[in-house]
Design an enzyme around this catalytic site. Structure first.
Site, short mmCIF file in Angstrom:
data_model
loop_
_atom_site.label_atom_id
_atom_site.label_comp_id
_atom_site.label_asym_id
_atom_site.label_seq_id
_atom_site.Cartn_x
_atom_site.Cartn_y
_atom_site.Cartn_z
N THR A 219 86.06 -1.11 -4.31
CA THR A 219 86.55 -1.67 -3.05
C THR A 219 87.66 -2.61 -3.47
O THR A 219 87.72 -3.00 -4.63
CB THR A 219 85.42 -2.52 -2.40
OG1 THR A 219 84.37 -1.67 -2.00
CG2 THR A 219 85.89 -3.33 -1.21
N ARG A 247 77.18 5.98 7.18
CA ARG A 247 76.72 4.75 6.51
C ARG A 247 77.84 3.71 6.54
O ARG A 247 78.99 4.01 6.21
CB ARG A 247 76.33 5.07 5.07
CG ARG A 247 75.91 3.85 4.23
CD ARG A 247 77.05 3.32 3.39
NE ARG A 247 76.61 2.30 2.43
CZ ARG A 247 77.45 1.57 1.72
NH1 ARG A 247 78.76 1.72 1.83
NH2 ARG A 247 77.00 0.67 0.87
N VAL A 248 77.51 2.50 6.92
CA VAL A 248 78.48 1.41 6.91
C VAL A 248 78.02 0.38 5.89
O VAL A 248 76.85 -0.01 5.88
CB VAL A 248 78.58 0.77 8.31
CG1 VAL A 248 79.43 -0.49 8.27
CG2 VAL A 248 79.17 1.77 9.30
N ASP A 250 79.04 -3.30 3.52
CA ASP A 250 79.31 -4.70 3.83
C ASP A 250 80.77 -4.97 4.16
O ASP A 250 81.11 -5.95 4.83
CB ASP A 250 78.89 -5.59 2.66
CG ASP A 250 79.63 -5.23 1.38
OD1 ASP A 250 79.87 -4.02 1.13
OD2 ASP A 250 79.99 -6.15 0.63
N GLY A 271 80.81 -4.22 -4.65
CA GLY A 271 79.52 -3.89 -5.24
C GLY A 271 78.55 -3.40 -4.17
O GLY A 271 78.98 -3.01 -3.08
N GLY A 273 76.81 -2.82 -1.22
CA GLY A 273 77.00 -3.41 0.10
C GLY A 273 75.69 -3.77 0.78
O GLY A 273 75.62 -4.76 1.52
#
Ligand code: ASP
Length: 369
Positions: A219, A247-248, A250, A271, A273
């Site tokens: 990320t 899927r969501v 952080d 890292g 989430g």
């Protein structure tokens, strides 16, 4: 029920507004009541921090700030370089897809002076999710749009839809699907026909393809403070590789993957989430800085909280520590900055605070040995 024309509707709203104004606080009273806490205070940055893949991003963001740009313009211009880079397979264009081979992107941004934020989650088909997130912030009364609604919003606002799955990412996904199980109908693909880059990634990252190991993640988070002490941040990602569609993580969630408070500072993460969602770690880190911890100490406090709350055995190593990693990046209003992760080694990107774009080492909660 009688119908009402748009003109009547607007007129009714205007009357209601006047009536409300007559009994509610005047604009002047509202302004007097509002504490001056969103204004800048001290000589601080400019300083920009980012995850280790953000070396070019921090350099670009610093340039924008030095040219007089808002820190939010700066961090978004910075991460755009990574979103459009086909060779960063953790973000934007070229990001590794979900389990169905579709690239789904998550992003949010937050602007300290206005204390506003915007985000998009599970967005498909747009290379710069951070720009769409910013437009959610600036042009709607909402903070987060997801999936089909986020796509519709992007299209309506002139963002160009495109295929984000590069040939290399598609081949890596095909290999993952072929290697996933020996009781389905997909045979392992012929890797020798793949692009050299796909072959290299497959050879160098065996952990991508073995379900018993945690998949590596990636990320970019980027936060900045300007010389006046104004702060902004952004996080953008293609999320967990081969995730369940929808899927969501952080990254698009304010308080989890990013948080900014213009009185204090900013923090963001990369890292696992799910660990950040369960601990709202970026918010926690900003609050720890408010209590007086340095950015590095606050990032370590975020790591510690995750480790303490990680009580599920399936997420633990034999020694009880987390079997995953999370990293944090933070800066405060005074221009101090830092980064920490649960496990090392690793670095982060920084620009400003007396130097050009560079890599510095992260602090580590559990050093080796
Ligand atoms: N935090 C991101 C997520 O869980 C992934 C990452 O940072 O690598 O989606």
């Amino acid at each position: 029920m009688g119908s009402i024309t748009r003109r009547e509707f607007l007129a009714a709203g205007a009357v209601a507004g006047v009536a409300a104004g007559a009994v509610g606080p005047t604009a002047a009273a509202r302004a007097a009541w509002r504490p001056a806490r969103r204004s800048a205070r001290r000589q601080a940055g400019p300083v920009v921090v980012a995850s280790s893949n953000g070396q070019a991003a921090v350099a670009r963001a610093l340039e924008v700030i030095q040219g007089g740009g808002d820190p939010l313009d700066a961090v978004i211009a910075g991460v755009n370089l990574v979103e459009e880079d086909p060779e960063d397979y953790t973000v934007g264009y070229g990001g590794l897809p979900n389990a169905l081979g579709v690239v789904q992107l998550d992003s949010c941004c937050m602007h300290g002076p206005t204390h506003r934020a915007g985000g998009v989650a599970a967005l498909e088909g747009f290379k710069y999710p951070s720009r769409v997130a910013r437009l959610v912030m600036e042009s709607t009364d909402h903070v987060l749009l997801v999936g089909a609604g986020a796509r519709q919003f992007a299209l309506e606002n002139g963002f160009v839809e495109e295929n984000l799955l590069t040939e290399t990412s598609r081949q890596i996904w095909l290999y993952w699907r072929g290697a996933l199980a020996d009781h389905d109908d997909y045979l392992p693909p012929d890797v020798s026909a793949f692009t050299p880059e796909a072959q290299r990634i497959i050879a160098d990252n065996p952990e991508l393809f073995y379900p018993e190991q945690r998949r590596p993640t990636g990320t970019i988070n980027c936060c900045a403070v300007d010389a006046a002490g104004n702060i902004a941040g952004v996080t953008t990602t293609s999320g967990l590789f081969f995730k369940i569609p929808g899927r969501v993580g952080d990254s698009p969630i304010v308080g989890a993957g990013l948080y900014v408070d213009n009185d204090v500072g900013a923090a963001g993460s990369t890292g696992r989430g799910e660990a950040n969602l369960l601990n709202l770690s970026s918010f926690l880190i900003v609050e720890e800085m408010r209590r007086g911890l340095s950015p590095t100490e606050a990032c370590l406090a975020g790591c510690r909280r995750i480790a303490e709350n990680n009580v599920e055995e399936r997420l633990q190593r034999p020694d009880g520590r987390p079997d995953f990693n999370v990293s944090f990046y933070a800066l405060n209003k005074e221009g101090e900055y830092g980064s920490a992760s649960i496990y090392g080694p690793g670095g982060f990107a920084v620009a400003g605070a007396g130097g050009p774009a560079r890599r510095e080492d992260r602090a580590v909660l559990f050093p080796p040995g």
